[in-house]
Design a protein around this motif. Sequence first.
Motif, PDB file in Angstrom:
ATOM      1  N   SER A   4      -6.467 -11.124 -13.129  1.00 35.54           N
ATOM      2  CA  SER A   4      -5.139 -11.635 -13.465  1.00 35.54           C
ATOM      3  C   SER A   4      -4.624 -12.349 -12.224  1.00 35.54           C
ATOM      4  O   SER A   4      -4.585 -11.764 -11.142  1.00 35.54           O
ATOM      5  N   VAL A   5      -4.213 -13.596 -12.383  1.00 34.56           N
ATOM      6  CA  VAL A   5      -3.927 -14.471 -11.250  1.00 34.56           C
ATOM      7  C   VAL A   5      -2.505 -15.011 -11.332  1.00 34.56           C
ATOM      8  O   VAL A   5      -2.058 -15.424 -12.401  1.00 34.56           O
ATOM      9  N   LEU A   6      -1.816 -15.014 -10.192  1.00 36.94           N
ATOM     10  CA  LEU A   6      -0.486 -15.626 -10.099  1.00 36.94           C
ATOM     11  C   LEU A   6      -0.523 -16.758  -9.081  1.00 36.94           C
ATOM     12  O   LEU A   6      -0.842 -16.543  -7.912  1.00 36.94           O
ATOM     13  N   ASP A   7      -0.196 -17.954  -9.547  1.00 40.03           N
ATOM     14  CA  ASP A   7      -0.170 -19.164  -8.724  1.00 40.03           C
ATOM     15  C   ASP A   7       1.296 -19.521  -8.466  1.00 40.03           C
ATOM     16  O   ASP A   7       1.982 -20.064  -9.331  1.00 40.03           O
ATOM     17  N   ILE A   8       1.777 -19.208  -7.262  1.00 42.23           N
ATOM     18  CA  ILE A   8       3.175 -19.458  -6.898  1.00 42.23           C
ATOM     19  C   ILE A   8       3.296 -20.865  -6.332  1.00 42.23           C
ATOM     20  O   ILE A   8       2.655 -21.204  -5.342  1.00 42.23           O
TER      21      ILE A   8
ATOM     22  N   ASP B 119       5.578  -5.000 -12.545  1.00 45.04           N
ATOM     23  CA  ASP B 119       4.986  -4.399 -11.353  1.00 45.04           C
ATOM     24  C   ASP B 119       3.474  -4.233 -11.545  1.00 45.04           C
ATOM     25  O   ASP B 119       2.987  -3.979 -12.658  1.00 45.04           O
ATOM     26  N   ASN B 120       2.743  -4.367 -10.421  1.00 48.14           N
ATOM     27  CA  ASN B 120       1.305  -4.072 -10.404  1.00 48.14           C
ATOM     28  C   ASN B 120       0.531  -4.805 -11.511  1.00 48.14           C
ATOM     29  O   ASN B 120      -0.296  -4.211 -12.203  1.00 48.14           O
ATOM     30  N   SER B 121       0.794  -6.099 -11.661  1.00 46.37           N
ATOM     31  CA  SER B 121       0.206  -6.829 -12.786  1.00 46.37           C
ATOM     32  C   SER B 121      -0.815  -7.898 -12.400  1.00 46.37           C
ATOM     33  O   SER B 121      -1.450  -8.476 -13.283  1.00 46.37           O
ATOM     34  N   PHE B 122      -1.019  -8.163 -11.087  1.00 48.32           N
ATOM     35  CA  PHE B 122      -1.941  -9.229 -10.688  1.00 48.32           C
ATOM     36  C   PHE B 122      -2.976  -8.737  -9.679  1.00 48.32           C
ATOM     37  O   PHE B 122      -2.655  -8.045  -8.729  1.00 48.32           O
ATOM     38  N   ASP B 123      -4.222  -9.158  -9.916  1.00 49.66           N
ATOM     39  CA  ASP B 123      -5.300  -8.884  -8.966  1.00 49.66           C
ATOM     40  C   ASP B 123      -5.244  -9.845  -7.782  1.00 49.66           C
ATOM     41  O   ASP B 123      -5.564  -9.468  -6.653  1.00 49.66           O
ATOM     42  N   THR B 124      -4.867 -11.090  -8.072  1.00 51.25           N
ATOM     43  CA  THR B 124      -4.867 -12.138  -7.053  1.00 51.25           C
ATOM     44  C   THR B 124      -3.586 -12.955  -7.150  1.00 51.25           C
ATOM     45  O   THR B 124      -3.224 -13.415  -8.237  1.00 51.25           O
ATOM     46  N   VAL B 125      -2.927 -13.127  -6.022  1.00 52.80           N
ATOM     47  CA  VAL B 125      -1.748 -13.999  -5.919  1.00 52.80           C
ATOM     48  C   VAL B 125      -2.051 -15.027  -4.842  1.00 52.80           C
ATOM     49  O   VAL B 125      -2.676 -14.704  -3.823  1.00 52.80           O
TER      50      VAL B 125
ATOM     51  N   TYR C 204      -3.951 -16.186 -16.287  1.00 47.85           N
ATOM     52  CA  TYR C 204      -3.386 -17.046 -15.243  1.00 47.85           C
ATOM     53  C   TYR C 204      -1.905 -17.271 -15.531  1.00 47.85           C
ATOM     54  O   TYR C 204      -1.527 -17.623 -16.654  1.00 47.85           O
ATOM     55  N   GLU C 205      -1.085 -17.063 -14.511  1.00 45.79           N
ATOM     56  CA  GLU C 205       0.345 -17.384 -14.592  1.00 45.79           C
ATOM     57  C   GLU C 205       0.687 -18.280 -13.401  1.00 45.79           C
ATOM     58  O   GLU C 205       0.289 -18.003 -12.264  1.00 45.79           O
ATOM     59  N   GLY C 206       1.424 -19.350 -13.671  1.00 46.66           N
ATOM     60  CA  GLY C 206       1.861 -20.233 -12.595  1.00 46.66           C
ATOM     61  C   GLY C 206       3.299 -20.647 -12.797  1.00 46.66           C
ATOM     62  O   GLY C 206       3.745 -20.807 -13.937  1.00 46.66           O
ATOM     63  N   PHE C 207       4.038 -20.783 -11.694  1.00 48.70           N
ATOM     64  CA  PHE C 207       5.413 -21.288 -11.817  1.00 48.70           C
ATOM     65  C   PHE C 207       5.705 -22.264 -10.685  1.00 48.70           C
ATOM     66  O   PHE C 207       5.096 -22.223  -9.618  1.00 48.70           O
ATOM     67  N   ASP C 208       6.653 -23.150 -10.957  1.00 51.12           N
ATOM     68  CA  ASP C 208       7.030 -24.165  -9.973  1.00 51.12           C
ATOM     69  C   ASP C 208       8.450 -24.634 -10.259  1.00 51.12           C
ATOM     70  O   ASP C 208       8.956 -24.481 -11.372  1.00 51.12           O
TER      71      ASP C 208
ATOM     72  N   LEU D  99     -10.287 -18.799  -2.415  1.00 50.90           N
ATOM     73  CA  LEU D  99      -9.860 -17.590  -3.115  1.00 50.90           C
ATOM     74  C   LEU D  99     -11.039 -16.661  -3.393  1.00 50.90           C
ATOM     75  O   LEU D  99     -10.927 -15.438  -3.275  1.00 50.90           O
ATOM     76  N   ILE D 100     -12.159 -17.240  -3.754  1.00 49.51           N
ATOM     77  CA  ILE D 100     -13.352 -16.430  -4.011  1.00 49.51           C
ATOM     78  C   ILE D 100     -13.864 -15.803  -2.722  1.00 49.51           C
ATOM     79  O   ILE D 100     -14.183 -14.611  -2.664  1.00 49.51           O
ATOM     80  N   GLU D 101     -13.929 -16.596  -1.675  1.00 50.94           N
ATOM     81  CA  GLU D 101     -14.523 -16.135  -0.419  1.00 50.94           C
ATOM     82  C   GLU D 101     -13.641 -15.178   0.357  1.00 50.94           C
ATOM     83  O   GLU D 101     -14.119 -14.195   0.937  1.00 50.94           O
ATOM     84  N   TYR D 102     -12.318 -15.435   0.375  1.00 53.04           N
ATOM     85  CA  TYR D 102     -11.437 -14.675   1.249  1.00 53.04           C
ATOM     86  C   TYR D 102     -10.488 -13.715   0.529  1.00 53.04           C
ATOM     87  O   TYR D 102      -9.991 -12.782   1.142  1.00 53.04           O
ATOM     88  N   ALA D 103     -10.229 -13.952  -0.752  1.00 52.82           N
ATOM     89  CA  ALA D 103      -9.315 -13.083  -1.499  1.00 52.82           C
ATOM     90  C   ALA D 103     -10.017 -12.314  -2.609  1.00 52.82           C
ATOM     91  O   ALA D 103      -9.360 -11.687  -3.440  1.00 52.82           O
ATOM     92  N   ASN D 104     -11.347 -12.387  -2.623  1.00 52.53           N
ATOM     93  CA  ASN D 104     -12.156 -11.602  -3.568  1.00 52.53           C
ATOM     94  C   ASN D 104     -11.830 -11.907  -5.029  1.00 52.53           C
ATOM     95  O   ASN D 104     -11.871 -11.018  -5.885  1.00 52.53           O
ATOM     96  N   LEU D 105     -11.499 -13.155  -5.326  1.00 51.86           N
ATOM     97  CA  LEU D 105     -11.195 -13.553  -6.700  1.00 51.86           C
ATOM     98  C   LEU D 105     -12.423 -13.376  -7.593  1.00 51.86           C
ATOM     99  O   LEU D 105     -13.522 -13.800  -7.236  1.00 51.86           O
TER     100      LEU D 105
END
Length: 242
Positions: free
Chosen positions: A37-41, A114-120, A62-66, A26-32
């Motif tokens: 603000s992060v969403l973990d699907i 809407d428009n609430s996460f920098d990284t998903v 951080y927000e995550g759902f499962d 995530l750091i290397e390829y998604a610029n985390l």
Amino acid sequence: MIPNKGDIFIGSGDFIKQGNYHVKLLIEYANLKPDHSVLDIGCGIGRAALSLTSYLGENSKYEGFDLVKKGIVWCERNIATKYTNFNFRYIPLSNDLYSITNQKAENFIFPYEDNSFDTVFLFSVFTHMQPVEVQNYLNEISRVLKPEGKCLSTFFIYDDEIECKISKHKQGFCFPYNKDGFRLMSKKVPSANIAFKEESLFEMLQKSDLELDKKIYGTWSNRGIVSLLDFQDILVFSKKKV
């Protein structure tokens, strides 16, 4: 801070090492960044979340759902109680690998603005979803991503060059059942593992106003970069610039 071995339902491998590796990607390829603000699907039982507690700062979110409740319960008890900027949700979606409910992934609206996460990000989620479900998730990802945000996800993707090889039974990791734009590993359990044809998947991205930033083949098809140690294919995409 590590789940009991019998409770881990998200695959084999060292729990901490895998989580750290995902954060590295995530750091290397998604610029985390630490303040994102992060969403973990499909956050599972907190493999990435646990590693992110050492990287994300107090001003991050951080927000995550499962759809597997026991994973969310463990995360709430062991992570959210110690890190107040980490939040987990149990969403009882229907999936033939885990549970059959009335709530379908193809109609699910993410419970975020809407428009609430920098990284998903999604690790080994789209590999278990039907096309109509994937399309809806891509639409929702596009909606909740900030204009400069990025999404990193993993897939099994193929093209004409390798389709014949992966279609054969007992030829390593194979997808013998051909559908319209995708292939199945199991006819009885459609969500067991799914591979998407690149052309079809990229059309789905376009329909969601997403554009591909990076494509990194995994080792499952014997065309990936072995040094990355990633089995599945990695795609990074972002919102189309207006």
